[in-house]
Design a protein around this motif. Structure first.
Motif, PDB file in Angstrom:
ATOM      1  N   LEU A   4       0.828  -1.204   0.000  1.00 11.71           N
ATOM      2  CA  LEU A   4       0.000   0.000   0.000  1.00 11.71           C
ATOM      3  C   LEU A   4       0.860   1.251   0.000  1.00 11.71           C
ATOM      4  O   LEU A   4       0.580   2.220  -0.721  1.00 11.71           O
ATOM      5  N   SER A   5       1.902   1.255   0.801  1.00 17.87           N
ATOM      6  CA  SER A   5       2.823   2.399   0.812  1.00 17.87           C
ATOM      7  C   SER A   5       3.432   2.607  -0.570  1.00 17.87           C
ATOM      8  O   SER A   5       3.522   3.744  -1.068  1.00 17.87           O
ATOM      9  N   GLU A   6       3.818   1.500  -1.198  1.00 22.06           N
ATOM     10  CA  GLU A   6       4.398   1.572  -2.538  1.00 22.06           C
ATOM     11  C   GLU A   6       3.379   2.076  -3.554  1.00 22.06           C
ATOM     12  O   GLU A   6       3.668   2.980  -4.357  1.00 22.06           O
ATOM     13  N   MET A   7       2.167   1.526  -3.514  1.00 32.39           N
ATOM     14  CA  MET A   7       1.145   1.891  -4.499  1.00 32.39           C
ATOM     15  C   MET A   7       0.709   3.341  -4.342  1.00 32.39           C
ATOM     16  O   MET A   7       0.433   4.022  -5.333  1.00 32.39           O
ATOM     17  N   GLY A   8       0.645   3.827  -3.101  1.00 35.05           N
ATOM     18  CA  GLY A   8       0.322   5.229  -2.896  1.00 35.05           C
ATOM     19  C   GLY A   8       1.358   6.134  -3.532  1.00 35.05           C
ATOM     20  O   GLY A   8       1.026   7.141  -4.168  1.00 35.05           O
TER      21      GLY A   8
ATOM     22  N   ILE B  60     -12.156   3.204  12.614  1.00 34.10           N
ATOM     23  CA  ILE B  60     -11.938   3.328  11.167  1.00 34.10           C
ATOM     24  C   ILE B  60     -12.691   4.472  10.495  1.00 34.10           C
ATOM     25  O   ILE B  60     -12.279   4.923   9.426  1.00 34.10           O
ATOM     26  N   LEU B  61     -13.757   4.965  11.103  1.00 29.32           N
ATOM     27  CA  LEU B  61     -14.586   5.955  10.401  1.00 29.32           C
ATOM     28  C   LEU B  61     -13.808   7.218  10.030  1.00 29.32           C
ATOM     29  O   LEU B  61     -14.061   7.826   8.986  1.00 29.32           O
ATOM     30  N   GLY B  62     -12.880   7.597  10.863  1.00 25.49           N
ATOM     31  CA  GLY B  62     -12.101   8.807  10.577  1.00 25.49           C
ATOM     32  C   GLY B  62     -11.113   8.638   9.434  1.00 25.49           C
ATOM     33  O   GLY B  62     -10.579   9.621   8.915  1.00 25.49           O
ATOM     34  N   ALA B  63     -10.864   7.388   9.021  1.00 27.76           N
ATOM     35  CA  ALA B  63      -9.875   7.109   7.975  1.00 27.76           C
ATOM     36  C   ALA B  63     -10.506   6.693   6.657  1.00 27.76           C
ATOM     37  O   ALA B  63      -9.795   6.390   5.705  1.00 27.76           O
ATOM     38  N   MET B  64     -11.846   6.706   6.587  1.00 29.45           N
ATOM     39  CA  MET B  64     -12.513   6.173   5.401  1.00 29.45           C
ATOM     40  C   MET B  64     -13.345   7.222   4.687  1.00 29.45           C
ATOM     41  O   MET B  64     -13.893   8.145   5.297  1.00 29.45           O
ATOM     42  N   GLU B  65     -13.468   7.049   3.369  1.00 27.90           N
ATOM     43  CA  GLU B  65     -14.307   7.924   2.549  1.00 27.90           C
ATOM     44  C   GLU B  65     -15.754   7.466   2.567  1.00 27.90           C
ATOM     45  O   GLU B  65     -16.667   8.279   2.604  1.00 27.90           O
TER      46      GLU B  65
ATOM     47  N   HIS C 158      -3.624   2.459   7.805  1.00 32.01           N
ATOM     48  CA  HIS C 158      -2.383   2.555   7.038  1.00 32.01           C
ATOM     49  C   HIS C 158      -2.665   3.010   5.606  1.00 32.01           C
ATOM     50  O   HIS C 158      -1.846   3.734   5.017  1.00 32.01           O
ATOM     51  N   THR C 159      -3.801   2.615   5.067  1.00 34.88           N
ATOM     52  CA  THR C 159      -4.181   3.041   3.716  1.00 34.88           C
ATOM     53  C   THR C 159      -4.243   4.562   3.648  1.00 34.88           C
ATOM     54  O   THR C 159      -3.715   5.181   2.718  1.00 34.88           O
ATOM     55  N   LYS C 160      -4.877   5.160   4.640  1.00 29.89           N
ATOM     56  CA  LYS C 160      -4.971   6.614   4.678  1.00 29.89           C
ATOM     57  C   LYS C 160      -3.591   7.252   4.820  1.00 29.89           C
ATOM     58  O   LYS C 160      -3.274   8.252   4.154  1.00 29.89           O
ATOM     59  N   LYS C 161      -2.747   6.676   5.675  1.00 28.34           N
ATOM     60  CA  LYS C 161      -1.395   7.203   5.859  1.00 28.34           C
ATOM     61  C   LYS C 161      -0.573   7.109   4.576  1.00 28.34           C
ATOM     62  O   LYS C 161       0.374   7.881   4.382  1.00 28.34           O
ATOM     63  N   SER C 162      -0.947   6.174   3.699  1.00 25.74           N
ATOM     64  CA  SER C 162      -0.243   5.997   2.428  1.00 25.74           C
ATOM     65  C   SER C 162      -0.733   6.958   1.352  1.00 25.74           C
ATOM     66  O   SER C 162      -0.277   6.898   0.207  1.00 25.74           O
ATOM     67  N   GLY C 163      -1.671   7.835   1.718  1.00 24.30           N
ATOM     68  CA  GLY C 163      -2.195   8.804   0.767  1.00 24.30           C
ATOM     69  C   GLY C 163      -3.242   8.241  -0.164  1.00 24.30           C
ATOM     70  O   GLY C 163      -3.512   8.810  -1.232  1.00 24.30           O
ATOM     71  N   ILE C 164      -3.857   7.132   0.233  1.00 20.53           N
ATOM     72  CA  ILE C 164      -4.864   6.465  -0.587  1.00 20.53           C
ATOM     73  C   ILE C 164      -6.221   6.572   0.091  1.00 20.53           C
ATOM     74  O   ILE C 164      -6.351   6.271   1.287  1.00 20.53           O
ATOM     75  N   ASP C 165      -7.240   6.980  -0.646  1.00 19.99           N
ATOM     76  CA  ASP C 165      -8.606   6.980  -0.120  1.00 19.99           C
ATOM     77  C   ASP C 165      -9.070   5.535   0.040  1.00 19.99           C
ATOM     78  O   ASP C 165      -8.841   4.698  -0.842  1.00 19.99           O
ATOM     79  N   SER C 166      -9.754   5.254   1.143  1.00 22.84           N
ATOM     80  CA  SER C 166     -10.235   3.891   1.343  1.00 22.84           C
ATOM     81  C   SER C 166     -11.740   3.850   1.530  1.00 22.84           C
ATOM     82  O   SER C 166     -12.358   4.811   2.024  1.00 22.84           O
ATOM     83  N   ALA C 167     -12.319   2.728   1.110  1.00 25.54           N
ATOM     84  CA  ALA C 167     -13.749   2.485   1.246  1.00 25.54           C
ATOM     85  C   ALA C 167     -13.941   0.997   1.499  1.00 25.54           C
ATOM     86  O   ALA C 167     -13.008   0.203   1.370  1.00 25.54           O
TER      87      ALA C 167
END
Length: 356
Positions: A69-73, A125-130, A100-109
């Motif tokens: 995820l860090s790499e893909m972000g 998780i609610l604070g880290a999700m779209e 961690h998805t959010k920390k990687s600069g990726i929007d998560s759902a």
């Protein structure tokens, strides 16, 4: 029906630079990925398109996934939807992965049946999700248990979990959109209004009513011949539940396409813009062809995502899709159908496009 999230359409038009790079022949990285954290599921829905995957009790290695995820972000991936072959919340490290998805600069759902979305997980998780979309395919516990093939008590558990999620979101000022989705079937068509009222009353942002789509490899085919022409009048009934805060998104366009089964494109052009990761770490070009080696790119346990995306297997796959795959043989209303319609027009514009 109000569809401000463009659920019945697409959002690729908001990624002009990526589309332009693709039009220019560049090897672009995906905008969106669907990831299956868990192959296991606690329900056995009658319509499940991925039943052929056999609900394997396998889960992505959390450390490897977060490294990727860090790499893909960093490579430009914009969003991840956690869903796939099983129930994502069965993964023991799902909370950590989402954050961690959010920390990687990726929007998560996440698409989930929400039976496991208790207060502790929602708080985490609610604070880290779209957005979170709940698959709930009935308006009463009896019909729900018959379709989801689970105990009737799960229905009230889901309603309670989502009511709590609404409260947690409000108390903390989170922006996560909370919605529900019903797959319109002969067994539940008379409960769409019941569910719409329930979803509105507990504070959901939307309820999606969508058509069935037969997966090419699915073992179940009991709904293969379902038609929606007689159900389109539901749109008028469900419109009455719309408010300033809640909307029913009746996927009329998609239902008509299911009944008609037609496409305006002769080739699949969408694969560079998205990808699928299965619960075993495999990267695939299309989730409708899981298990078909022609769509298999590689595995995150063996290679970095960059190596997989730029590798020989993917290049051969894209070449085969471009030269030989007939989309008329693909799943009707696949996830990339609207994207393909858009890209096909960009590649082959009609006359007089300068007269805007």
């Amino acid at each position: 029906m109000t569809d401000k999230y463009r659920i019945d359409s697409h959002k690729l038009l908001y990624h002009v630079s990526r589309v332009n790079a693709w039009l220019g022949g560049e090897n672009i990285y995906p905008v969106y990925m669907e990831i299956s954290p868990s192959g296991a599921c606690n329900h056995r829905c009658t319509f499940c398109g991925l039943d052929f995957m056999e609900y394997q009790n396998r889960h992505l290695d959390g450390n490897v996934l977060m490294e990727r995820l860090s790499e893909m972000g960093a490579l430009g991936l914009k969003s991840v939807m956690y869903a796939g072959e099983g129930e994502p919340l069965l993964h023991k490290r799902m909370v950590e992965i989402i954050n961690h998805t959010k920390k990687s600069g990726i929007d998560s759902a996440m698409t989930t049946n929400a039976t496991l979305l208790n207060e502790a997980r929602a708080n985490a998780i609610l604070g880290a999700m779209e957005w979170i979309k709940v698959s709930i395919n009935a308006g009463t516990s009896g019909t729900y248990s018959a379709i989801h093939r689970t105990k009737a008590a799960d229905f009230n558990t889901v309603i309670g979990n989502m009511s709590n999620a609404v409260r947690i979101r409000q108390d903390n000022g989170y922006k996560c959109t909370l919605g529900m989705q019903m797959l319109l079937l002969p067994e539940n068509k008379d409960e769409a209004a019941t569910l719409a009222k329930l979803a509105r009353d507990i504070g959901m942002d939307y309820l999606v009513i969508k058509p069935y789509s037969q997966h090419l490899l699915s073992r179940t085919d009991r709904y293969r011949e379902v038609k929606y022409s007689d159900q389109l009048c539901l749109a008028d009934t469900l419109r009455e539940f719309n408010t300033g805060e809640f909307s029913v998104i009746f996927r009329l366009r998609t239902m008509k396409k299911w009944d008609q089964g037609e496409r305006n494109y002769a080739r699949c052009l969408a694969l560079p813009f998205w990808s699928y990761m299965d619960a075993g770490g495999g990267i695939w070009g299309c989730s409708a062809y899981l298990g078909n080696e022609k769509f298999y790119y590689g595995n995150i346990y063996e290679h970095s995502f960059k190596e997989i995306w730029e590798g020989e297997k993917r290049q051969k796959s894209l070449k085969w899709v471009h030269e030989e795959l007939d989309p008329l043989q693909c799943r009707v209303n696949c996830r990339m159908d609207e994207i393909n319609r858009y890209l096909w027009e960009l590649k082959r514009p009609p006359a007089h496009v300068n007269f805007i």
